[in-house]
Scaffold this active site. Sequence first.
Site, PDB file in Angstrom:
ATOM      1  N   LYS A 133       0.991  -1.202   0.072  1.00 27.26           N
ATOM      2  CA  LYS A 133      -0.019   0.061   0.100  1.00 27.26           C
ATOM      3  C   LYS A 133       0.909   1.286   0.026  1.00 27.26           C
ATOM      4  O   LYS A 133       0.562   2.047  -0.589  1.00 27.26           O
ATOM      5  CB  LYS A 133      -0.969   0.111   1.370  1.00 27.26           C
ATOM      6  CG  LYS A 133      -2.265  -0.942   0.925  1.00 27.26           C
ATOM      7  CD  LYS A 133      -3.177  -0.398   1.799  1.00 27.26           C
ATOM      8  CE  LYS A 133      -4.503  -1.393   1.767  1.00 27.26           C
ATOM      9  NZ  LYS A 133      -5.737  -1.104   2.728  1.00 27.26           N
ATOM     10  N   LYS A 171      -4.571  -9.162  -6.739  1.00 25.83           N
ATOM     11  CA  LYS A 171      -5.821  -9.478  -5.972  1.00 25.83           C
ATOM     12  C   LYS A 171      -6.745  -8.713  -6.550  1.00 25.83           C
ATOM     13  O   LYS A 171      -6.495  -7.571  -6.827  1.00 25.83           O
ATOM     14  CB  LYS A 171      -5.189  -9.239  -4.514  1.00 25.83           C
ATOM     15  CG  LYS A 171      -6.186  -9.601  -3.442  1.00 25.83           C
ATOM     16  CD  LYS A 171      -5.557  -9.316  -2.212  1.00 25.83           C
ATOM     17  CE  LYS A 171      -5.764  -7.712  -1.934  1.00 25.83           C
ATOM     18  NZ  LYS A 171      -5.652  -7.473  -0.649  1.00 25.83           N
ATOM     19  N   LYS A 214     -10.704  -3.039  -3.905  1.00 23.45           N
ATOM     20  CA  LYS A 214     -11.437  -1.949  -4.070  1.00 23.45           C
ATOM     21  C   LYS A 214     -10.537  -0.757  -4.484  1.00 23.45           C
ATOM     22  O   LYS A 214     -11.192  -0.116  -5.237  1.00 23.45           O
ATOM     23  CB  LYS A 214     -11.864  -1.603  -2.810  1.00 23.45           C
ATOM     24  CG  LYS A 214     -12.860  -2.538  -2.145  1.00 23.45           C
ATOM     25  CD  LYS A 214     -13.199  -1.951  -0.776  1.00 23.45           C
ATOM     26  CE  LYS A 214     -13.631  -2.892   0.079  1.00 23.45           C
ATOM     27  NZ  LYS A 214     -13.383  -3.014   1.525  1.00 23.45           N
TER      28      LYS A 214
END
Length: 333
Positions: free
Chosen positions: A112, A195, A198
């Site tokens: 992230k 993956k 969102k």
Amino acid sequence: MKNRIFSGVQPTGNLHLGNYLGAIRNWVRLQKDFDCIFCMVDMHAITVWQDPKELTSNTRMVTAGLLAAGIDPRNCIVFNQSQVFAHAQLAWIFNCVARLGWLNRMTQFKEKAGKQRENASVGLYAYPNLMAADILAYKATHVPVGEDQKQHLELTRDIAQKFNNDFGVEFFPLPEPQILGEATRVMSLRDGSKKMSKSEPSDYSRINLTDGPDLIADKIRKARTDPHPLPDSIAELEKRPEADNLLGIYAALADMGREQALARFAGAQFSDFKAQLTDLAVASLGPIGEEMQRLVRDTSHVDKVLREGAERANALAEPIVRQAMEIVGFLKA
Ligand code: TYM
């Protein structure tokens, strides 16, 4: 110790098929037999920037998604994290228990934060400590999640163990992950090595629970595949990530094992397989999406569920966190 289940979902963006198959559908099944607590983790959400109005509406939207999928607040506790202060209090204690070296190993932070590491929030780095607090504030013993949360749960166990050792107590349980079903790691429809998430910019990489039948059909039609028919063995399938992903989704939605799904489609062309996958996805997700749209308009109902859930959650967490504070040696007023 009595079995207790805790799990959470971030109210950021839309719920997608990965959230549903990796987590929420399992929660629906577990709520009947266990003492369950399900949380919209809004405090985790703000570890990356959230527009305040969107955070509010996404919290309602994700709650509506859980209810539409079959979570029943009469069977379990449903609430949003920020309403129960025990999470933040215990997280601070855990910030002082967890070691920098442990957090440095967290792959989700690395993914992230990416190259912007110096610019990531401190909250994003300490995120797994808050997650440990979420679980342990209730002394939860089982945590149903998708594969991607496994490392965070190992850290939760390390934190519980170190707290117990440091203070010479048997206070926190070491919670077990429950990674259930055939779709524990749903991959992007555009790239079988990533993956489904969102935060992926392309909406065609995922199926959202609110997507209508035409959009679901279009996304599945455009999902990346290879030119060969479906293989007849799991070993062959595993060499083809996009095929493996779509077949895993089919198996999970049809509630059958991968082998069984493969036996049904061995030798089939993708066009035929995709048509059947579309029918199944529309039949399973369509009613959830419609109910979600209905519920989200009824904000007073959703807010009431969260308010009542928070009261019940608070009644469980507060005494546990107070005891933890006493163990640490904080003077009682
Ligand atoms: P979040 O919001 O990213 O995802 C919610 C749940 O969905 C699962 N999931 C997936 N499963 C299969 N395939 C995918 N592509 C996929 N994407 C997401 C996740 O594994 C998760 O179970 N840190 C957590 C939220 C959290 C939490 C907790 C979970 C906070 N505190 C305490 C359990 C216990 C998260 O970001 O989930």
